[in-house]
Design an enzyme around this catalytic site. Structure first.
Site, PDB file in Angstrom:
ATOM      1  N   VAL A  53       9.202  23.475   5.165  1.00 23.68           N
ATOM      2  CA  VAL A  53      10.586  23.316   4.716  1.00 23.68           C
ATOM      3  C   VAL A  53      11.545  23.945   5.714  1.00 23.68           C
ATOM      4  O   VAL A  53      12.626  23.412   5.995  1.00 23.68           O
ATOM      5  CB  VAL A  53      10.767  23.932   3.313  1.00 23.68           C
ATOM      6  CG1 VAL A  53      12.241  23.957   2.917  1.00 23.68           C
ATOM      7  CG2 VAL A  53       9.961  23.151   2.290  1.00 23.68           C
ATOM      8  N   ALA A  54      11.165  25.101   6.270  1.00 23.35           N
ATOM      9  CA  ALA A  54      12.033  25.792   7.225  1.00 23.35           C
ATOM     10  C   ALA A  54      12.282  24.951   8.471  1.00 23.35           C
ATOM     11  O   ALA A  54      13.327  25.059   9.110  1.00 23.35           O
ATOM     12  CB  ALA A  54      11.417  27.131   7.609  1.00 23.35           C
ATOM     13  N   GLU A  58      17.434  20.768   5.895  1.00 22.84           N
ATOM     14  CA  GLU A  58      18.226  19.838   5.090  1.00 22.84           C
ATOM     15  C   GLU A  58      17.507  19.427   3.813  1.00 22.84           C
ATOM     16  O   GLU A  58      18.129  19.033   2.823  1.00 22.84           O
ATOM     17  CB  GLU A  58      18.569  18.587   5.907  1.00 22.84           C
ATOM     18  CG  GLU A  58      19.545  18.829   7.054  1.00 22.84           C
ATOM     19  CD  GLU A  58      18.853  19.389   8.283  1.00 22.84           C
ATOM     20  OE1 GLU A  58      17.625  19.586   8.225  1.00 22.84           O
ATOM     21  OE2 GLU A  58      19.536  19.639   9.298  1.00 22.84           O
ATOM     22  N   ASP A 100      21.176  42.385 -30.107  1.00 21.26           N
ATOM     23  CA  ASP A 100      21.891  43.460 -30.800  1.00 21.26           C
ATOM     24  C   ASP A 100      21.327  43.644 -32.195  1.00 21.26           C
ATOM     25  O   ASP A 100      20.638  42.786 -32.742  1.00 21.26           O
ATOM     26  CB  ASP A 100      23.385  43.151 -30.847  1.00 21.26           C
ATOM     27  CG  ASP A 100      23.693  41.961 -31.741  1.00 21.26           C
ATOM     28  OD1 ASP A 100      22.774  41.144 -31.931  1.00 21.26           O
ATOM     29  OD2 ASP A 100      24.811  41.854 -32.234  1.00 21.26           O
TER      30      ASP A 100
END
Length: 263
Positions: A53-54, A58, A100
């Site tokens: 991917v690197a 894009e 809560d």
């Protein structure tokens, strides 16, 4: 045509080089680190995908969107609705969810449990917006009529200074309006004060809504049981209300409110 073919060839060559680098890096890690478990092998695979991917950044946006979409689909299969894709990553790394103490984060319902008046304290049974419940003291039905009179007068005021609506549909009770006001309406029903009956005797003729400055909600009504005289009811912060009070209701009588009692 020739230019397009040249670009396609370059991208194909770039893809082959990227895949080769990823394979070499993965093989090197497998040999050097002596990967033995499945989880370690998955980590190496993820590293190889990251390298690929690197090389083509894009495509990172598209890949991230696809991965988060798959996560959202899996969450939907477990009855969890996610509005934003980025929330999937947060939920995936969450180990503890805190809510809560009132429970309004999960059900958005409130229930009156205890009412304190001059004559004492009473407890209400039942949960949620179902008006089925009893008024008890010490685990038994309240036997003191004066105490019941005080509670009824208090909840009458709470029911009239109220803009919520209690609705029953298909055997299920719900509230339209503020959950706190809805809880007060339900408590009034448990002592026999229906909203329709209250409005019939005390039609509203004016309202001053709650504000952070006044810390009160006030409503004006005509009392049809006493020649349409104007009566004002108010609910709000105890310190603000007590500062404006001159008398207190004790059973069926009204007594001056002393400084000691106010404190």
């Amino acid at each position: 045509m020739a230019a397009g073919w040249a670009i396609d060839t370059r991208f194909r060559l770039l893809g082959i080089v990227v895949i080769a680098i990823a394979v070499v890096m993965s093989a090197t890690i497998l040999l050097v680190d002596e990967v033995r478990t499945l989880s370690e092998a998955v980590d190496v695979l993820l590293l190889a995908v990251s390298l690929a991917v690197a090389a083509v950044p894009e495509g990172l946006t598209a890949i991230t969107t696809i991965v988060l979409s798959l996560g959202m689909q899996r969450m939907a299969g477990r009855n969890v609705i996610v509005r934003k894709l980025a929330a999937v990553e947060t939920l995936g790394s969450t180990t503890v969810i805190c809510s809560d103490k009132t429970g309004t984060l999960t059900k958005n319902e409130m229930t009156v449990r205890t009412v304190a008046t001059a004559g004492g304290r009473v407890d209400f049974t039942g949960i949620g917006y179902d008006p089925a419940g009893e008024v008890q003291q010490g685990g038994a039905a309240v036997a003191d009529p004066a105490l019941l009179e005080e509670v009824a007068k208090l909840l009458r005021a709470a029911g009239l200074t109220n803009n919520a609506t209690l609705i029953e549909q298909d055997g299920r009770w719900s509230i339209q309006g503020d959950p706190t006001e809805g809880a007060l309406l339900v408590a009034a029903r448990k002592v026999g004060l229906a909203r329709a009956e209250l409005d019939q005797r005390f039609p509203r003729i004016g309202e001053v809504p709650f504000s952070s400055e006044r810390k009160l909600m006030s409503t004006a009504h005509n009392d049809r049981a006493h020649d349409d005289r104007v009566v004002v009811f108010a609910k709000g912060a105890p310190d603000v209300l007590l500062a404006r009070c001159t008398h207190e209701r004790v059973g069926e009588t009204t007594l001056p409110l002393s400084d000691e009692r106010r404190a």
